[in-house]
Design a protein around this motif. Structure first.
Motif, PDB file in Angstrom:
ATOM      1  N   SER A  96       0.835  -1.211   0.000  1.00 23.53           N
ATOM      2  CA  SER A  96       0.000   0.000   0.000  1.00 23.53           C
ATOM      3  C   SER A  96       0.862   1.250   0.000  1.00 23.53           C
ATOM      4  N   ALA A  97       1.943   1.234   0.768  1.00 19.01           N
ATOM      5  CA  ALA A  97       2.854   2.373   0.781  1.00 19.01           C
ATOM      6  C   ALA A  97       3.456   2.599  -0.597  1.00 19.01           C
ATOM      7  N   VAL A  98       3.852   1.521  -1.248  1.00 22.12           N
ATOM      8  CA  VAL A  98       4.446   1.636  -2.583  1.00 22.12           C
ATOM      9  C   VAL A  98       3.399   2.086  -3.595  1.00 22.12           C
ATOM     10  N   GLN A  99       2.184   1.520  -3.514  1.00 16.83           N
ATOM     11  CA  GLN A  99       1.103   1.966  -4.391  1.00 16.83           C
ATOM     12  C   GLN A  99       0.797   3.448  -4.191  1.00 16.83           C
ATOM     13  N   SER A 100       1.083   3.942  -2.998  1.00 15.36           N
ATOM     14  CA  SER A 100       0.840   5.349  -2.673  1.00 15.36           C
ATOM     15  C   SER A 100       2.049   6.231  -2.980  1.00 15.36           C
ATOM     16  N   ASN A 101       3.014   5.691  -3.724  1.00 15.47           N
ATOM     17  CA  ASN A 101       4.187   6.449  -4.178  1.00 15.47           C
ATOM     18  C   ASN A 101       5.082   6.911  -3.031  1.00 15.47           C
ATOM     19  N   MET A 102       5.069   6.177  -1.927  1.00 15.02           N
ATOM     20  CA  MET A 102       5.956   6.482  -0.809  1.00 15.02           C
ATOM     21  C   MET A 102       7.349   5.907  -1.070  1.00 15.02           C
ATOM     22  N   ASN A 103       8.329   6.455  -0.370  1.00 17.24           N
ATOM     23  CA  ASN A 103       9.671   5.877  -0.404  1.00 17.24           C
ATOM     24  C   ASN A 103      10.273   5.736   0.990  1.00 17.24           C
ATOM     25  N   MET A 104       9.501   6.071   2.047  1.00 12.69           N
ATOM     26  CA  MET A 104      10.031   5.946   3.410  1.00 12.69           C
ATOM     27  C   MET A 104       8.904   5.694   4.395  1.00 12.69           C
ATOM     28  N   LEU A 105       9.176   4.834   5.372  1.00 15.27           N
ATOM     29  CA  LEU A 105       8.343   4.682   6.556  1.00 15.27           C
ATOM     30  C   LEU A 105       9.208   4.902   7.784  1.00 15.27           C
ATOM     31  N   ARG A 106       8.620   5.539   8.771  1.00 14.40           N
ATOM     32  CA  ARG A 106       9.311   5.695  10.057  1.00 14.40           C
ATOM     33  C   ARG A 106       8.724   4.693  11.048  1.00 14.40           C
ATOM     34  N   VAL A 107       9.558   3.781  11.551  1.00 17.35           N
ATOM     35  CA  VAL A 107       9.140   2.845  12.597  1.00 17.35           C
ATOM     36  C   VAL A 107       9.253   3.597  13.916  1.00 17.35           C
ATOM     37  N   TRP A 108       8.112   4.017  14.396  1.00 17.33           N
ATOM     38  CA  TRP A 108       8.010   4.936  15.532  1.00 17.33           C
ATOM     39  C   TRP A 108       8.363   4.260  16.860  1.00 17.33           C
ATOM     40  N   GLY A 109       8.891   5.058  17.789  1.00 18.92           N
ATOM     41  CA  GLY A 109       9.522   4.533  18.987  1.00 18.92           C
ATOM     42  C   GLY A 109       8.626   4.100  20.119  1.00 18.92           C
ATOM     43  N   TYR A 124      -7.597  -0.401  10.656  1.00 22.75           N
ATOM     44  CA  TYR A 124      -7.092  -1.652  11.235  1.00 22.75           C
ATOM     45  C   TYR A 124      -7.203  -2.829  10.280  1.00 22.75           C
ATOM     46  N   TYR A 125      -8.240  -2.833   9.468  1.00 28.61           N
ATOM     47  CA  TYR A 125      -8.452  -3.938   8.533  1.00 28.61           C
ATOM     48  C   TYR A 125      -7.731  -3.727   7.204  1.00 28.61           C
ATOM     49  N   GLY A 126      -6.921  -2.691   7.114  1.00 29.38           N
ATOM     50  CA  GLY A 126      -6.187  -2.420   5.892  1.00 29.38           C
ATOM     51  C   GLY A 126      -7.009  -1.711   4.841  1.00 29.38           C
ATOM     52  N   ARG A 127      -8.191  -1.224   5.217  1.00 28.60           N
ATOM     53  CA  ARG A 127      -9.053  -0.511   4.267  1.00 28.60           C
ATOM     54  C   ARG A 127      -8.543   0.917   4.083  1.00 28.60           C
ATOM     55  N   TRP A 128      -8.366   1.282   2.821  1.00 29.15           N
ATOM     56  CA  TRP A 128      -7.858   2.622   2.511  1.00 29.15           C
ATOM     57  C   TRP A 128      -8.920   3.669   2.835  1.00 29.15           C
ATOM     58  N   LYS A 129      -8.521   4.653   3.623  1.00 28.39           N
ATOM     59  CA  LYS A 129      -9.349   5.840   3.783  1.00 28.39           C
ATOM     60  C   LYS A 129      -9.081   6.790   2.602  1.00 28.39           C
ATOM     61  N   ALA A 130      -9.843   7.864   2.554  1.00 25.18           N
ATOM     62  CA  ALA A 130      -9.631   8.853   1.492  1.00 25.18           C
ATOM     63  C   ALA A 130      -8.191   9.359   1.495  1.00 25.18           C
ATOM     64  N   THR A 131      -7.598   9.507   2.683  1.00 21.50           N
ATOM     65  CA  THR A 131      -6.231  10.027   2.775  1.00 21.50           C
ATOM     66  C   THR A 131      -5.236   9.168   2.018  1.00 21.50           C
ATOM     67  N   GLN A 132      -5.431   7.849   2.016  1.00 22.04           N
ATOM     68  CA  GLN A 132      -4.485   6.987   1.310  1.00 22.04           C
ATOM     69  C   GLN A 132      -4.546   7.248  -0.190  1.00 22.04           C
ATOM     70  N   TYR A 133      -5.746   7.447  -0.716  1.00 23.29           N
ATOM     71  CA  TYR A 133      -5.880   7.771  -2.142  1.00 23.29           C
ATOM     72  C   TYR A 133      -5.304   9.158  -2.429  1.00 23.29           C
ATOM     73  N   TYR A 134      -5.566  10.097  -1.556  1.00 20.93           N
ATOM     74  CA  TYR A 134      -5.001  11.446  -1.714  1.00 20.93           C
ATOM     75  C   TYR A 134      -3.479  11.394  -1.674  1.00 20.93           C
ATOM     76  N   ALA A 135      -2.935  10.634  -0.722  1.00 23.07           N
ATOM     77  CA  ALA A 135      -1.475  10.528  -0.612  1.00 23.07           C
ATOM     78  C   ALA A 135      -0.893   9.963  -1.888  1.00 23.07           C
ATOM     79  N   ARG A 136      -1.579   8.984  -2.464  1.00 26.02           N
ATOM     80  CA  ARG A 136      -1.096   8.397  -3.718  1.00 26.02           C
ATOM     81  C   ARG A 136      -0.937   9.472  -4.794  1.00 26.02           C
ATOM     82  N   ARG A 137      -1.901  10.392  -4.836  1.00 25.30           N
ATOM     83  CA  ARG A 137      -1.834  11.453  -5.834  1.00 25.30           C
ATOM     84  C   ARG A 137      -0.815  12.516  -5.455  1.00 25.30           C
ATOM     85  N   SER A 138      -0.776  12.899  -4.186  1.00 24.83           N
ATOM     86  CA  SER A 138       0.124  13.986  -3.765  1.00 24.83           C
ATOM     87  C   SER A 138       1.575  13.549  -3.663  1.00 24.83           C
ATOM     88  N   PHE A 139       1.824  12.231  -3.605  1.00 28.46           N
ATOM     89  CA  PHE A 139       3.193  11.708  -3.566  1.00 28.46           C
ATOM     90  C   PHE A 139       3.709  11.284  -4.951  1.00 28.46           C
TER      91      PHE A 139
END
Length: 846
Positions: free
Chosen positions: A353-366, A642-657
């Motif tokens: 999903s991150a790759v489909q959204s044109n991401m190149n980094m994830l931060r594994v939070w502390g 939680y179920y991996g369902r994309w919210k609107a933000t995931q689709y927006y991120a795909r476009r904005s990234f």
């Protein structure tokens, strides 16, 4: 060569002192075992969280029996390896004490041979309550340590916060998006390993210098021998081979081999090149016989955090193989409150999903866990860089010697476990502690300092510096020096004075901006508050209706119901969503419409932020929103529930990234600016097409412009006077459409409105859909007679659309495909959707 006996079967468990044993699943935890045995209700449903707080006050016992053969006992060494015990655990074998564990993030290896016998053996683990274990530590210290997100009240402890005393996932004690389930159990694999002669414990490919021409490497092999040995070390990397004579002495030692690879295949992050990897295999041999062997898979790349002074302050950017990378992505939290419930498919779905959204980094939070090996392997495979926090967040920690020793051992083990992954881009000491405590500025921080005496403050700061300025950086320098360390996020610089702490006007370091959301600041502030690297910012939404109904009844579907409040961990979060919605969006007609509108609200906020950051490329070189995922079904900042369902933000991120982005900046009162941003390595040329349209699709004005943009660039390519564009037209009835095309193919497009969605004068659209289910894949072509905003597609089958939550313009049909969720195979492959419901915002407003 070694023999391995996996010990994950035939386990049983009970509350300490009970007579009844119940079947247990390993890996797992007591909460999931109780649930599988129908001893507790579903933890995530309704208000059940508060009914299950008794579990962490009890001790729990786990036990298994297994057979050992005479053949296995003939081996010189037999070691019990426990990859993860959560958390305080007493391990005994055949009634004899073997190990006392006290750190969830450590693995343990102990000599088991003296206690083993041929035939049946019994392994017993007693997990001591982390609450009962740590309450005496709080009493002994004499004053509480800050732990803002420890929900001790939910755990029926009042103000007694004990999470900071245990080396255990902080989020287990609650967070402002997660429940409080303080687990115990065997959360990773257990095995017996029997061996004689030589065992290779670790293989590390240290990358000394990597260029397109040459890779200079040192292969470091950790070996243990039961006797002196001489032979050959043979190293292979795909079709390459090196060999040299080695001599081992009895005991533990390291063997190093310097090698060179000419014209190496480099590992690149997504969008910049191939994710090339090599498999290195080290074998100790005598003649034609391999005595011991170990393999690792890694990618060759250079990665560094560049912080060079400039006219603004100091930059903060990642340089991969010499190329400045604009980091695009999100913060990752654990995918479940019960981490062993996360399947391989769930991990792959998130990373894909991150790759489909044109991401190149994830931060594994502390505040979570050091992720599974699979998580990092997937990031290697898909090309996602990882910003890796150590597991410390939003708290001050003790500094007694036992705690510091445990942290040191934890850090060394985790660094060695993860250092071969090419995705690893940065080690970060903690989340938000430097800025929260703000030691060098009395008037900065979260107000913690005012509760302590000067002596207590110094004691707490000394403990802090011992961990984050001494233990962690020295471990990284020794074990993984080719990757940089950043002590805390956010941080201005490690200056040792008031300049150290990050602020909203910082021109160095990284920034967490929370004025939008926590302070009710308008979305437009995202265009004004921009740091050198935006490592946190976010906005909440609810999950979609079917997710809400997984934890609530129809009668619970209103904002102030007990269930809705229990599934909103951020205090006034539900009211904040409502307040922002009243400002920016039309009034929803019912609660289901409110859920939909919350998606739009969150997505518009994140689009505003992401594109503002990208327009300031080179001043700002990273944007990681909070947060990618959820650990339970809840209203939160996630873009994927939680179920991996994309919210609107995931689709927006795909476009904005998108790697090539058109962005329209209308924040200046009198001017509209069109920006073109490219994160690609090569230059590009194309045509910018601009149209002013009314909502029926009638063209009012048009412009065309040929553009050539160099690689890795961001430019303002066109500006308009707002007055020139509108010319006495109703700003609520027209839009600006910008499209960038190459060779006739539209690479990106954006629509700009001159007023907020609340002020748009929208006709009710007539939507037309042409559907195809040929070749076992659903595609839909959508058309409209007038502007239809925020088209929402909902499929009968679980899955994702190629696009969703988009605006449909007359004369510009949109075709989307459906990707069904599959537990097998590669994700995001087109398939059948079943029935599909299509709505626009007009269907959700009063």
């Amino acid at each position: 060569m070694s023999l391995t006996l996996t010990l994950t079967n035939n386990w049983k468990f009970r509350a300490a002192g009970d007579s009844l044993w119940l079947p247990a699943q390993v890996p797992g935890c007591v909460h999931t075992d109780l649930l599988r045995n129908d001893k507790i209700p579903a933890p995530f449903y309704g208000t059940n969280e508060k009914e299950l707080q008794w579990i962490d006050k009890r001790d729990w016992e786990y036990e298994t029996e297994f057979d050992i053969s005479e053949e296995l006992l003939l081996q010189e060494r037999i070691e019990l390896e426990l990859d993860g015990l959560d958390t305080y655990a007493d391990v005994s074998l055949n009634g004899q004490a073997l190990l006392a564990a006290d750190n969830m993030f450590r693995s343990w290896t102990v000599d088991a041979k003296p206690l083993l016998r041929a035939g049946e053996n019994r392994l017993h683990i007693r997990f001591r309550s982390p609450i009962q274990e740590d309450l005496p530590k709080l009493e002994k210290l004499g004053y509480p340590l800050p732990a803002s997100n420890d929900q001790s009240d939910v755990g029926e402890l009042g103000e007694r916060r004990v999470s900071i005393f245990s080396r255990k996932a902080p989020y287990h004690y609650g967070w402002d998006w997660g429940p409080r389930f303080v687990t115990s159990g065997i959360w990773k694999d257990i095995r017996l390993v029997a061996w004689s002669g030589i065992r290779l414990r670790d293989l590390y490919v240290r990358q000394n210098k990597i260029t397109a021409d040459t890779a200079l490497l040192t292969v470091v092999l950790e070996a243990e021998a039961t006797r002196d040995w001489e032979g050959q070390l043979r190293l292979q990397a795909d079709d390459l081979q090196w060999e040299e004579a080695v001599r081992l002495q009895t005991g533990s030692q390291t063997v190093q081999l310097d090698i060179t690879i000419d014209s190496p295949r480099l590992w690149w992050s997504r969008g910049l090149g191939e994710q090339a990897r090599y498999t290195f295999t080290a074998a100790l041999r005598q003649g034609n016989e391999a005595i011991a062997e170990k393999s690792v898979k890694t990618g060759l790349r250079s990665i560094r955090l560049v912080r060079e002074d400039d006219e603004h302050g100091a930059g903060f950017q990642f340089e991969l193989n010499g190329f400045p990378v604009f980091a695009k992505g999100a913060n990752h939290i654990p995918n479940d409150s019960f981490i062993t419930e996360v399947s391989e498919e769930r991990y792959r779905h998130e990373i894909a999903s991150a790759v489909q959204s044109n991401m190149n980094m994830l931060r594994v939070w502390g505040g979570g866990v050091y992720e599974s090996d699979l998580f990092y392997e997937l990031c290697d495979e898909y090309g996602l860089l990882v910003w890796q926090d150590f597991m410390f967040a939003c708290s001050m920690y003790p500094g007694d010697q036992a705690f510091l020793d445990s942290v040191r051992a934890e850090a060394e083990q985790q660094i060695k476990r993860l250092r071969n992954h090419p995705c690893l881009a940065l080690w970060c000491g903690n989340n938000e502690i430097d800025t929260a405590w703000a030691h060098y500025d009395e008037n900065h921080g979260w107000g913690w300092k005012k509760h302590y005496t000067p002596e207590q403050r110094e004691e707490m700061w000394t403990s802090y510096t011992a961990v984050f300025h001494r233990i962690l950086p020295s471990a990284i320098f020794e074990l993984h020096g080719e990757v940089d360390y950043w002590p805390s996020s956010p941080l201005h610089s490690l200056s040792g004075d008031a300049r150290q702490h990050a602020r909203y006007d910082s021109t160095s370091g990284d920034m967490h901006y929370w004025g939008v959301w926590h302070n009710l600041e308008p979305f437009d502030q995202y265009n004004r508050i921009i740091g050198r690297f935006m490592s946190e910012y976010g906005f909440q939404s609810f999950p979609e209706r079917r997710t809400v109904l997984s934890y609530a009844e129809e009668s619970d579907l209103y904002l102030e119901s007990e269930v809705m409040l229990r599934h909103q961990k951020n205090g006034q979060g539900n009211q904040l969503i409502r307040q922002y919605m009243e400002k920016y969006l039309p009034e929803p007609k019912d609660f289901s419409s409110f859920l939909y509108m919350s998606h739009i609200l969150q997505a518009e906020a994140m689009k505003t932020a992401i594109e503002a950051h990208r327009r300031r490329k080179f001043y700002c070189m990273g944007t990681l929103y909070w947060q990618m995922n959820d650990c339970w079904p809840v209203a939160s900042w996630s873009s994927m529930d939680y179920y991996g369902r994309w919210k609107a933000t995931q689709y927006y991120a795909r476009r904005s990234f998108r790697d090539v982005l058109v962005s329209i900046d209308g924040t200046r009162e009198e001017r509209i600016d069109i920006h073109l941003i490219s994160d690609l390595r090569d230059a590009l040329s194309g045509t910018l097409e601009l149209q002013l349209l009314d909502f029926s699709g009638r063209e009012l004005q048009a412009w065309h412009q040929e553009i050539t943009l160099s690689g890795n660039a961001a430019e303002r390519v066109r500006s308009f006077s707002r007055k020139e564009l509108l010319e006495r037209r109703d700003p609520g009835a027209v839009l600006l459409l910008a499209r960038f095309a190459q060779a006739g193919t539209v690479v990106d497009s954006k629509v700009h409105y001159f007023v907020s969605a609340k002020e748009l004068v929208l006709p009710r659209p007539e939507l037309r859909t042409t559907r195809s289910d040929e070749d076992g894949r659903t595609s839909l072509t959508l058309e409209t007679d007038s502007l239809a905003v925020q088209i929402c597609l909902t499929a009968e089958q679980e899955g994702t659309f190629s696009d969703n939550f988009f605006d449909l313009l007359p004369g510009y049909p949109v075709t989307v495909e459906f990707y069904p969720r599959s537990i097998e195979g590669e994700p995001f492959v087109p398939g059948l959707a079943g029935s599909v419901e299509i709505r626009s915002m007009a269907d959700y407003v009063k």
